[in-house]
Design a protein around this motif. Sequence first.
Motif, PDB file in Angstrom:
ATOM      1  N   PHE A   1       4.850   3.686   7.892  1.00 45.58           N
ATOM      2  CA  PHE A   1       5.011   2.314   8.342  1.00 45.58           C
ATOM      3  C   PHE A   1       3.655   1.837   8.839  1.00 45.58           C
ATOM      4  CE2 PHE A   1       5.590  -0.871  11.624  1.00 45.58           C
ATOM      5  CZ  PHE A   1       6.310  -1.821  10.922  1.00 45.58           C
ATOM      6  N   VAL A   2       3.226   0.662   8.371  1.00 46.17           N
ATOM      7  CA  VAL A   2       1.928   0.133   8.757  1.00 46.17           C
ATOM      8  C   VAL A   2       2.076  -1.052   9.704  1.00 46.17           C
ATOM      9  CG1 VAL A   2      -0.195  -0.943   7.936  1.00 46.17           C
ATOM     10  CG2 VAL A   2       0.792   0.948   6.674  1.00 46.17           C
ATOM     11  N   SER A   3       2.812  -2.064   9.287  1.00 50.26           N
ATOM     12  CA  SER A   3       2.877  -3.277  10.096  1.00 50.26           C
ATOM     13  C   SER A   3       3.931  -4.219   9.539  1.00 50.26           C
ATOM     14  CB  SER A   3       1.518  -3.986  10.068  1.00 50.26           C
ATOM     15  OG  SER A   3       1.553  -5.209  10.753  1.00 50.26           O
ATOM     16  N   LYS A   4       4.297  -5.190  10.334  1.00 49.30           N
ATOM     17  CA  LYS A   4       5.129  -6.296   9.843  1.00 49.30           C
ATOM     18  C   LYS A   4       4.247  -7.406   9.290  1.00 49.30           C
ATOM     19  CE  LYS A   4       9.170  -5.661  12.696  1.00 49.30           C
ATOM     20  NZ  LYS A   4      10.274  -6.356  13.320  1.00 49.30           N
ATOM     21  N   ASP A   5       2.968  -7.292   9.525  1.00 53.97           N
ATOM     22  CA  ASP A   5       2.009  -8.325   9.164  1.00 53.97           C
ATOM     23  C   ASP A   5       1.293  -7.970   7.860  1.00 53.97           C
ATOM     24  OD1 ASP A   5      -1.178  -9.211   9.768  1.00 53.97           O
ATOM     25  OD2 ASP A   5       0.362 -10.747  10.085  1.00 53.97           O
ATOM     26  N   GLU A   6       1.294  -8.897   6.926  1.00 55.96           N
ATOM     27  CA  GLU A   6       0.653  -8.701   5.626  1.00 55.96           C
ATOM     28  C   GLU A   6      -0.854  -8.456   5.773  1.00 55.96           C
ATOM     29  OE1 GLU A   6       0.600 -12.011   2.657  1.00 55.96           O
ATOM     30  OE2 GLU A   6       2.329 -10.897   1.909  1.00 55.96           O
ATOM     31  N   LYS A   7      -1.489  -9.226   6.624  1.00 60.41           N
ATOM     32  CA  LYS A   7      -2.935  -9.114   6.828  1.00 60.41           C
ATOM     33  C   LYS A   7      -3.305  -7.730   7.369  1.00 60.41           C
ATOM     34  CE  LYS A   7      -6.624 -11.462   9.369  1.00 60.41           C
ATOM     35  NZ  LYS A   7      -6.916 -12.565  10.287  1.00 60.41           N
ATOM     36  N   GLU A   8      -2.534  -7.225   8.329  1.00 58.23           N
ATOM     37  CA  GLU A   8      -2.795  -5.890   8.888  1.00 58.23           C
ATOM     38  C   GLU A   8      -2.590  -4.811   7.832  1.00 58.23           C
ATOM     39  OE1 GLU A   8      -4.160  -5.160  11.866  1.00 58.23           O
ATOM     40  OE2 GLU A   8      -4.318  -7.343  12.038  1.00 58.23           O
ATOM     41  N   THR A   9      -1.624  -5.027   6.972  1.00 61.12           N
ATOM     42  CA  THR A   9      -1.355  -4.060   5.901  1.00 61.12           C
ATOM     43  C   THR A   9      -2.526  -4.006   4.925  1.00 61.12           C
ATOM     44  OG1 THR A   9       1.012  -4.455   6.154  1.00 61.12           O
ATOM     45  CG2 THR A   9       0.286  -3.409   4.104  1.00 61.12           C
ATOM     46  N   ILE A  10      -3.058  -5.163   4.569  1.00 63.14           N
ATOM     47  CA  ILE A  10      -4.220  -5.205   3.670  1.00 63.14           C
ATOM     48  C   ILE A  10      -5.417  -4.520   4.328  1.00 63.14           C
ATOM     49  CG2 ILE A  10      -5.898  -6.731   2.549  1.00 63.14           C
ATOM     50  CD1 ILE A  10      -3.555  -8.682   2.050  1.00 63.14           C
ATOM     51  N   LYS A  11      -5.631  -4.780   5.596  1.00 66.08           N
ATOM     52  CA  LYS A  11      -6.734  -4.111   6.313  1.00 66.08           C
ATOM     53  C   LYS A  11      -6.556  -2.600   6.265  1.00 66.08           C
ATOM     54  CE  LYS A  11      -7.750  -7.646   9.805  1.00 66.08           C
ATOM     55  NZ  LYS A  11      -7.686  -7.935  11.262  1.00 66.08           N
ATOM     56  N   TYR A  12      -5.321  -2.155   6.454  1.00 63.62           N
ATOM     57  CA  TYR A  12      -5.040  -0.713   6.417  1.00 63.62           C
ATOM     58  C   TYR A  12      -5.365  -0.139   5.031  1.00 63.62           C
ATOM     59  CZ  TYR A  12      -2.647   3.745   6.562  1.00 63.62           C
ATOM     60  OH  TYR A  12      -2.368   5.088   6.491  1.00 63.62           O
ATOM     61  N   LEU A  13      -4.943  -0.844   3.991  1.00 64.17           N
ATOM     62  CA  LEU A  13      -5.194  -0.367   2.626  1.00 64.17           C
ATOM     63  C   LEU A  13      -6.680  -0.191   2.330  1.00 64.17           C
ATOM     64  CD1 LEU A  13      -2.744  -2.396   0.382  1.00 64.17           C
ATOM     65  CD2 LEU A  13      -2.784   0.068   0.704  1.00 64.17           C
ATOM     66  N   PHE A  14      -7.488  -1.092   2.853  1.00 65.82           N
ATOM     67  CA  PHE A  14      -8.908  -1.102   2.531  1.00 65.82           C
ATOM     68  C   PHE A  14      -9.787  -0.499   3.623  1.00 65.82           C
ATOM     69  CE2 PHE A  14      -7.656  -4.989  -0.085  1.00 65.82           C
ATOM     70  CZ  PHE A  14      -7.447  -4.216  -1.221  1.00 65.82           C
ATOM     71  N   ARG A  15      -9.194   0.219   4.529  1.00 65.23           N
ATOM     72  CA  ARG A  15      -9.944   0.753   5.673  1.00 65.23           C
ATOM     73  C   ARG A  15     -11.079   1.686   5.273  1.00 65.23           C
ATOM     74  NH1 ARG A  15      -5.553   3.532   4.734  1.00 65.23           N
ATOM     75  NH2 ARG A  15      -5.422   5.773   5.092  1.00 65.23           N
ATOM     76  N   HIS A  16     -10.993   2.341   4.124  1.00 66.09           N
ATOM     77  CA  HIS A  16     -12.034   3.278   3.695  1.00 66.09           C
ATOM     78  C   HIS A  16     -12.902   2.733   2.555  1.00 66.09           C
ATOM     79  CE1 HIS A  16     -10.291   6.297   6.263  1.00 66.09           C
ATOM     80  NE2 HIS A  16      -9.144   6.259   5.617  1.00 66.09           N
ATOM     81  N   GLU A  17     -12.659   1.488   2.170  1.00 70.29           N
ATOM     82  CA  GLU A  17     -13.394   0.896   1.058  1.00 70.29           C
ATOM     83  C   GLU A  17     -14.667   0.200   1.546  1.00 70.29           C
ATOM     84  OE1 GLU A  17     -12.664   1.342  -2.021  1.00 70.29           O
ATOM     85  OE2 GLU A  17     -10.594   2.043  -1.888  1.00 70.29           O
TER      86      GLU A  17
ATOM     87  N   MET B   1      -0.975  -8.376  -3.313  1.00 65.98           N
ATOM     88  CA  MET B   1       0.178  -7.686  -2.731  1.00 65.98           C
ATOM     89  C   MET B   1       1.208  -7.366  -3.816  1.00 65.98           C
ATOM     90  SD  MET B   1      -0.428  -7.184   0.478  1.00 65.98           S
ATOM     91  CE  MET B   1       1.108  -6.931   1.350  1.00 65.98           C
ATOM     92  N   ALA B   2       1.429  -8.302  -4.733  1.00 61.70           N
ATOM     93  CA  ALA B   2       2.408  -8.092  -5.802  1.00 61.70           C
ATOM     94  C   ALA B   2       2.031  -6.886  -6.667  1.00 61.70           C
ATOM     95  CB  ALA B   2       2.539  -9.346  -6.658  1.00 61.70           C
ATOM     96  N   LEU B   3       0.741  -6.725  -6.937  1.00 62.25           N
ATOM     97  CA  LEU B   3       0.281  -5.574  -7.724  1.00 62.25           C
ATOM     98  C   LEU B   3       0.595  -4.261  -7.007  1.00 62.25           C
ATOM     99  CD1 LEU B   3      -3.156  -6.974  -8.954  1.00 62.25           C
ATOM    100  CD2 LEU B   3      -1.112  -6.560 -10.350  1.00 62.25           C
ATOM    101  N   TYR B   4       0.386  -4.234  -5.710  1.00 59.54           N
ATOM    102  CA  TYR B   4       0.694  -3.030  -4.930  1.00 59.54           C
ATOM    103  C   TYR B   4       2.201  -2.798  -4.834  1.00 59.54           C
ATOM    104  CZ  TYR B   4      -4.150  -2.274  -3.605  1.00 59.54           C
ATOM    105  OH  TYR B   4      -5.501  -2.003  -3.635  1.00 59.54           O
TER     106      TYR B   4
ATOM    107  N   ASN C   1       4.631   0.492  -6.330  1.00 59.14           N
ATOM    108  CA  ASN C   1       5.250   1.195  -5.196  1.00 59.14           C
ATOM    109  C   ASN C   1       4.219   1.817  -4.258  1.00 59.14           C
ATOM    110  OD1 ASN C   1       7.938   0.577  -5.856  1.00 59.14           O
ATOM    111  ND2 ASN C   1       7.990   2.239  -7.329  1.00 59.14           N
ATOM    112  N   ILE C   2       3.049   1.222  -4.194  1.00 59.93           N
ATOM    113  CA  ILE C   2       2.040   1.646  -3.223  1.00 59.93           C
ATOM    114  C   ILE C   2       2.397   1.061  -1.866  1.00 59.93           C
ATOM    115  CG2 ILE C   2      -0.396   1.443  -2.563  1.00 59.93           C
ATOM    116  CD1 ILE C   2      -1.008   1.497  -5.632  1.00 59.93           C
ATOM    117  N   ILE C   3       2.913  -0.168  -1.895  1.00 60.94           N
ATOM    118  CA  ILE C   3       3.419  -0.809  -0.679  1.00 60.94           C
ATOM    119  C   ILE C   3       4.901  -1.111  -0.892  1.00 60.94           C
ATOM    120  CG2 ILE C   3       3.304  -2.804   0.860  1.00 60.94           C
ATOM    121  CD1 ILE C   3       0.442  -3.260  -0.022  1.00 60.94           C
ATOM    122  N   LEU C   4       5.714  -0.781   0.100  1.00 59.70           N
ATOM    123  CA  LEU C   4       7.120  -1.172   0.090  1.00 59.70           C
ATOM    124  C   LEU C   4       7.275  -2.310   1.090  1.00 59.70           C
ATOM    125  CD1 LEU C   4       8.880   2.313   0.107  1.00 59.70           C
ATOM    126  CD2 LEU C   4       8.333   0.872  -1.861  1.00 59.70           C
ATOM    127  N   ASN C   5       7.769  -3.424   0.612  1.00 65.14           N
ATOM    128  CA  ASN C   5       7.974  -4.598   1.448  1.00 65.14           C
ATOM    129  C   ASN C   5       9.433  -4.608   1.890  1.00 65.14           C
ATOM    130  OD1 ASN C   5       7.958  -7.069   2.684  1.00 65.14           O
ATOM    131  ND2 ASN C   5       7.686  -8.247   0.816  1.00 65.14           N
TER     132      ASN C   5
END
Length: 155
Positions: free
Chosen positions: A100-116, A135-138, A142-146
């Motif tokens: 579980f990452v967040s309820k917030d889309e922006k926080e989730t994107i930040k999490y995904l790219f934290r090492h990029e 987001m739709a691509l992820y 099934n990289i992200i479950l909404n």
Amino acid sequence: MIAKIRTHNSGNSQFLCELDVMKFTEDQIRERMAERGIRDDAFFICGFSDWEVDTIMSLEEAYVLKRYIQLFCDGDAYLVQFMLQRHMSLKDIVGNEYLFVSKDEKETIKYLFRHETTDRVVDIFCQAQSKTRLMALYFEQNIILNTPKGFYVRS
């Protein structure tokens, strides 16, 4: 995790019972079936009534899900229920761990790219052309479950 059990014989199936997979061991269920004269190959699970999921699986597969819930979901079956409702395969469910990452889309994107690197993030956004499409691509992979509870990311 209330399993709907059906028996099959000569091409016909018949409802047998419902049972709580979390309360009983696999061996207890097999022993009870044997006591009733039902062979292992003569019954199957056709879904989970408390999850409103219709899916065909063996007793062994249901217990694989139970172990997954206990080991990787801290006993919270919500995520497995969500994935089964979206018709994800058993392999896709137990073959991946989600966090579980967040309820917030922006926080989730930040999490995904934290090492990029910044350059890599810019390239990804330019290819996707929008946050929604990214987001739709992820989601599609099934990289992200909404979920209604928020965003889970495959780890």
